[in-house]
Design an enzyme around this catalytic site. Structure first.
Site, PDB file in Angstrom:
ATOM      1  N   ARG A 278       1.044  -1.215   0.063  1.00  0.00           N
ATOM      2  CA  ARG A 278      -0.125  -0.075   0.031  1.00  0.00           C
ATOM      3  C   ARG A 278       0.902   1.381  -0.034  1.00  0.00           C
ATOM      4  O   ARG A 278       0.256   2.054  -0.833  1.00  0.00           O
ATOM      5  CB  ARG A 278      -0.760   0.012   1.347  1.00  0.00           C
ATOM      6  CG  ARG A 278      -1.841   1.237   1.600  1.00  0.00           C
ATOM      7  CD  ARG A 278      -2.296   0.962   2.895  1.00  0.00           C
ATOM      8  NE  ARG A 278      -2.916  -0.403   3.367  1.00  0.00           N
ATOM      9  CZ  ARG A 278      -3.804  -1.053   2.948  1.00  0.00           C
ATOM     10  NH1 ARG A 278      -4.834  -0.132   1.872  1.00  0.00           N
ATOM     11  NH2 ARG A 278      -4.056  -1.970   3.135  1.00  0.00           N
ATOM     12  N   CYS A 350     -26.246  -3.022  -7.929  1.00  0.00           N
ATOM     13  CA  CYS A 350     -27.322  -3.058  -7.043  1.00  0.00           C
ATOM     14  C   CYS A 350     -27.075  -3.813  -5.778  1.00  0.00           C
ATOM     15  O   CYS A 350     -27.045  -5.003  -5.402  1.00  0.00           O
ATOM     16  CB  CYS A 350     -28.312  -4.272  -7.711  1.00  0.00           C
ATOM     17  SG  CYS A 350     -29.286  -3.336  -9.201  1.00  0.00           S
TER      18      CYS A 350
END
Ligand code: PLP
Length: 446
Positions: A278, A350
């Site tokens: 990261r 959704c």
């Protein structure tokens, strides 16, 4: 080019040049990942400067783009790979076997087959095993090369429970068994080179004490193991160097983490290895996304954008905060006078979890606005999925003023292809240790 260690410890989203980003959306469409390779180099150099005696292995899974891997390889980093596929990428980026560590977490049979084959051509690669079964399965395949043992130190650190891997039994051999396991492996002819632990992501200044305790345990263990097997080449303390996702968070003080690490390890006749992922890529990347719908809901305005949890999963998966900036409002005259209102930025998937922020103060969005989501360089594209039959986005890289397409946008045809090409029997995809076929036509192409 920037000097060693001289670059700022963090690059905030507000510092990206809107005038440079906006045309990229026009040319390549959205959602679009943009990655600045010069920032990747800067982040790597700061780590190198803070840990001058350590070996730095970049954790490929944070961002496996070929341009990132070749940039880091050229800058001098080794590569830590979580799968056979990542090892393929590392080799393709030009890394020699000696710069590649494969960390096998419950490895599928096909991964081990591929790695042991690759080892024949690259005898210096290192395999980090996290269970005695993995060591046995390597031996079954004739592997007796460089072996590192992943231990579970029983301490976790990290920003979210899902990444507190040190505490999770899934990873590594309990540290108290490490000496026995490695003595046995050495007796069986393995070249025992190191011990490893990765206690999770998000080492921050607040967790200095936990980090110290973890590193001290690794130092003690390394001395025990070295005594038992006659020396050890390295002690790998993993990654997890945190980045400030929030605008008001202070960046990690690398120098003091490095000092604490040196102190806690104690006298050691072995190289320290770190595996940042990261830290190297997060603030080198932004995700560009277009506002398609704007509606006033009860307590917030909902800006519907074309990126979703299939593009950047971290907010949905980890409740992660990512800064968001309206690049249209930033550069247009009309925009600079826009009022700031609480806005929820939501994707097209959704799922109610498909939101990047909830009721955050942002300039009022309008249809067609371009938003940038910051700190998207790490675990962004890598965690993208095709859920909802949604093709994965494109990526471009910036390199000292150059813009280069790095990965085309997927099409719906790409998503449908495996189904169209389905064979009557899927057995070739399901190899096990007991049922290893001799076919070479599988996902592990070399
Ligand atoms: C994920 C991982 C890393 C990198 O973690 P970051 O939080 O991205 O620094 C390093 N080592 C191992 C074994 C990992 O699985």
């Amino acid at each position: 080019m920037t000097d060693v260690g001289e670059s700022p410890p963090v690059r905030r989203l507000s510092e990206w040049d809107a005038a440079e980003l906006r045309p990229l959306a026009g040319e390549y469409g959205t959602p679009l990942y943009v990655l600045d390779l010069e920032r990747v180099r800067q982040n790597y150099r700061r780590l190198e400067a803070a840990f001058p005696d350590a070996d730095v292995l970049y954790a490929v899974k944070a961002n496996a783009l070929g341009d990132v891997l070749s940039t880091l390889h050229e800058a001098g980093a080794g590569l830590e790979c979580a799968s056979a596929g990542e090892v393929q990428r590392a080799l393709a980026a030009g890394a020699p076997g000696s710069e590649i560590h494969y960390t096998a977490v419950n490895p599928p049979a096909g991964d081990l087959d591929w790695i042991v084959d690759a080892w024949a051509d690259h005898p210096d690669l290192t395999v980090t095993a996290g269970s005695t079964d993995t060591i046995d399965r390597l031996a079954d395949r004739g592997y007796d090369g460089r072996l590192c043992l992943r231990v579970n130190p029983g301490i976790g650190a990290g920003h979210h429970e899902k990444v507190e891997t040190g505490a999770a039994a899934k990873f590594g051999v309990p540290a108290e068994r490490a000496v026995d396991v490695l003595v046995d492996a050495a007796d069986r002819g393995f070249d025992v080179v190191g011990i490893h632990a990765h206690v999770g992501s998000g080492v921050s200044s607040k967790q200095r004490d936990a980090h110290r305790e973890f590193v001290a345990r690794m130092g003690d263990l390394a001395r025990d193991v070295a005594g038992a097997v006659g020396g050890l080449k390295f002690v790998d303390i993993g990654g997890g160097f945190g980045v400030p996702y929030r605008e008001d968070e202070t960046p990690l003080d690398l120098e003091s983490v490095a000092d604490a690490t040196r102190d806690a390890l104690g006298e050691l006749d072995a190289t320290v290895t770190i595996e940042p992922g990261r830290y190297v890529v997060a603030d080198a990347g932004v995700l560009l996304t277009t506002v398609n719908t704007v509606k006033d809901a009860r307590e917030t305005t909902v800006a519907g954008v074309d990126a979703g949890l299939t593009t950047l999963l971290r907010p949905a998966m980890y409740d992660a905060y990512h800064p968001i900036r309206n690049l249209t409002a930033d550069v247009s005259e009309r925009g600079s006078s826009r009022e700031r209102t609480p806005q929820t930025v939501a994707g097209p998937i959704c799922e109610s979890g498909d939101v990047f922020c909830t009721a955050r103060e942002l300039p009022r969005s309008e249809r067609g606005d371009l938003l940038a989501i910051g700190n998207a360089g790490a675990y962004g594209y890598e965690m993208a999925t095709q859920y909802n039959t949604r093709p994965r986005p494109a990526s471009v890289v910036l390199d000292d003023g150059d813009v280069r397409p790095a990965r085309r946008r997927e099409t719906i045809a790409d998503v449908l292809r495996p189904e169209r090409e389905a064979l009557p029997s899927a057995s070739a995809d399901r190899k096990t240790d007991h049922d290893r076929a001799t076919d070479t036509d599988n996902e592990y192409d070399r």
